[in-house]
Design a protein around this motif. Structure first.
Motif, short mmCIF file in Angstrom:
data_model
loop_
_atom_site.label_atom_id
_atom_site.label_comp_id
_atom_site.label_asym_id
_atom_site.label_seq_id
_atom_site.Cartn_x
_atom_site.Cartn_y
_atom_site.Cartn_z
N LEU A 67 32.81 115.88 61.23
CA LEU A 67 33.16 116.50 59.55
C LEU A 67 33.47 115.69 58.73
CD1 LEU A 67 34.24 120.03 60.17
CD2 LEU A 67 32.07 119.35 59.82
N GLN A 68 34.24 114.47 58.85
CA GLN A 68 35.19 113.48 58.48
C GLN A 68 33.90 112.36 57.93
OE1 GLN A 68 38.84 112.05 60.18
NE2 GLN A 68 39.55 114.08 59.43
N LYS A 69 33.18 112.10 58.88
CA LYS A 69 32.30 110.96 59.33
C LYS A 69 31.00 111.48 58.65
CE LYS A 69 30.79 108.26 63.00
NZ LYS A 69 30.26 107.83 64.41
N LYS A 70 30.24 112.69 59.37
CA LYS A 70 28.76 113.27 58.79
C LYS A 70 28.98 114.73 57.69
CE LYS A 70 26.68 111.01 62.97
NZ LYS A 70 25.89 111.50 64.59
N GLY A 71 29.94 115.46 57.76
CA GLY A 71 29.89 116.86 56.88
C GLY A 71 29.28 117.68 57.24
N GLU A 72 29.38 119.13 57.01
CA GLU A 72 28.69 120.08 57.66
C GLU A 72 27.24 119.78 58.22
OE1 GLU A 72 29.44 123.34 54.83
OE2 GLU A 72 31.43 123.98 56.40
N GLY A 73 26.87 120.34 59.48
CA GLY A 73 25.01 120.10 60.15
C GLY A 73 25.46 120.34 61.31
N LEU A 74 24.25 119.46 62.00
CA LEU A 74 23.43 119.73 63.08
C LEU A 74 24.65 119.33 64.31
CD1 LEU A 74 21.46 121.34 66.01
CD2 LEU A 74 20.96 118.71 64.90
N HIS A 75 25.23 120.06 64.89
CA HIS A 75 26.41 119.33 65.71
C HIS A 75 25.74 119.37 67.19
CE1 HIS A 75 30.15 118.74 68.54
NE2 HIS A 75 30.32 117.65 67.46
N HIS A 76 24.89 119.85 68.50
CA HIS A 76 24.14 119.97 69.20
C HIS A 76 23.86 120.39 69.51
CE1 HIS A 76 28.12 121.93 70.18
NE2 HIS A 76 27.74 122.51 71.47
N VAL A 77 22.66 120.24 70.87
CA VAL A 77 21.57 121.65 71.05
C VAL A 77 22.15 121.34 72.62
CG1 VAL A 77 19.43 121.77 71.23
CG2 VAL A 77 20.19 120.89 69.54
N CYS A 78 22.25 123.03 72.89
CA CYS A 78 22.74 123.17 74.40
C CYS A 78 21.47 123.26 75.10
CB CYS A 78 23.57 123.87 74.95
SG CYS A 78 24.02 124.42 76.26
N LEU A 79 21.05 122.52 76.35
CA LEU A 79 20.05 123.13 77.47
C LEU A 79 20.72 123.47 78.45
CD1 LEU A 79 18.30 119.71 77.43
CD2 LEU A 79 17.69 121.45 76.32
N LYS A 80 20.53 124.49 78.97
CA LYS A 80 20.57 125.05 80.11
C LYS A 80 19.97 124.90 80.97
CE LYS A 80 21.38 129.78 82.10
NZ LYS A 80 21.44 131.19 81.08
N GLY A 122 20.08 110.05 68.59
CA GLY A 122 21.39 110.04 67.69
C GLY A 122 21.39 112.05 67.72
N VAL A 123 21.03 112.54 68.74
CA VAL A 123 21.46 114.38 68.39
C VAL A 123 22.22 113.89 70.03
CG1 VAL A 123 20.32 116.20 69.49
CG2 VAL A 123 19.53 115.15 67.81
N LEU A 124 23.17 114.86 69.56
CA LEU A 124 24.27 114.62 70.73
C LEU A 124 23.34 116.63 71.33
CD1 LEU A 124 26.98 115.01 72.41
CD2 LEU A 124 28.20 116.78 70.54
N PHE A 125 23.50 116.14 73.08
CA PHE A 125 22.54 117.63 73.69
C PHE A 125 23.45 117.44 74.26
CE2 PHE A 125 18.67 116.20 72.35
CZ PHE A 125 18.01 117.11 72.54
N GLU A 126 24.33 118.80 75.06
CA GLU A 126 25.31 119.87 75.77
C GLU A 126 24.35 119.72 76.82
OE1 GLU A 126 27.48 122.99 73.99
OE2 GLU A 126 28.25 123.85 75.74
N LEU A 127 24.97 120.16 78.77
CA LEU A 127 24.13 120.30 79.10
C LEU A 127 24.99 122.11 79.85
CD1 LEU A 127 23.22 117.43 81.90
CD2 LEU A 127 21.13 119.06 80.37
N ASN A 128 24.46 122.51 80.50
CA ASN A 128 25.12 123.98 80.69
C ASN A 128 24.65 124.59 81.74
OD1 ASN A 128 26.59 126.47 81.00
ND2 ASN A 128 27.69 126.40 79.16
#
Ligand code: CO
Length: 141
Positions: A67-80, A122-128
Motif C-alpha cells: 500500500l505504501q509503494k503502490k496504493g490501493e488496487g489489484l494485489h494478486h490473481v489466484c489460479l486454482k 507485473g502481476v502477482l499470481f497465487e497458485l492454490n
C-alpha cells in the motif's frame, strides 16, 4: 485446467471498502483473518470466482509495504490448480520464477504459493490447489 479462483484487492480500510464493494456487488462478504499472512480479508463469492479485499494487520504485513509503494488496487490473481507440487515443478521447468520454495497457508487454510511478478508482466499470481494443509498431509500418508 487452471481456473481463476479469486482476485485480490489491497485496501487501507476493510470497513470502508466493504461498504463500497457490498453496494457494488450486491452480496455480503465472508470475513476471515489470515494470521500467517498478517491480513484481514473480506471475500465476496461471485458464482465460483471470488473477489477478495485484503487489509494489512500491523506495520510488518506485506500488504502495508504494498500500500505504501503502490496504493490501493489489484494485489494478486489466484489460479486454482489440480496439484500444487506438480504445477510448481512444471512452471519452474518453463523458467517461471516462484517466490515460495514450499507452500504456505492461505485463505481457508489452503496451501498456496506465489509466482514472482517479474515473470508475469507485473502481476502477482497465487497458485492454490484448494487442498487444505491438513488434507494434503493426510493424502500424503
Ligand atoms: Co489470495
Amino acid at each position: 485446467m487452471k481456473q481463476i479462483d479469486h482476485i485480490a484487492i489491497a485496501v487501507n480500510s476493510l470497513e470502508e471498502s466493504i461498504k463500497v464493494y457490498t453496494s457494488l456487488l450486491g452480496v455480503e462478504p465472508e470475513l476471515e483473518t489470515i494470521t500467517a499472512e498478517k491480513v484481514n480479508t473480506a471475500v465476496y463469492d461471485l458464482d465460483g470466482v471470488s473477489l477478495e479485499l485484503i487489509e494489512p494487520i500491523g506495520d510488518d504485513s506485506p500488504i502495508t509495504k504494498f500500500l505504501q509503494k503502490k496504493g490501493e488496487g489489484l494485489h494478486h490473481v489466484c489460479l486454482k490448480v489440480d496439484s500444487l507440487e506438480e504445477t510448481m515443478t512444471e512452471l519452474k521447468e518453463k523458467g517461471i520464477d516462484i517466490i515460495d520454495e514450499t507452500p504456505k497457508i492461505g485463505a481457508g487454510g489452503t496451501k498456496i504459493v506465489f509466482i514472482h511478478p517479474k515473470s508475469t508482466g507485473g502481476v502477482l499470481f497465487e497458485l492454490n490447489s484448494g487442498l487444505k494443509k491438513k488434507d494434503a498431509d493426510e493424502n500424503a500418508d
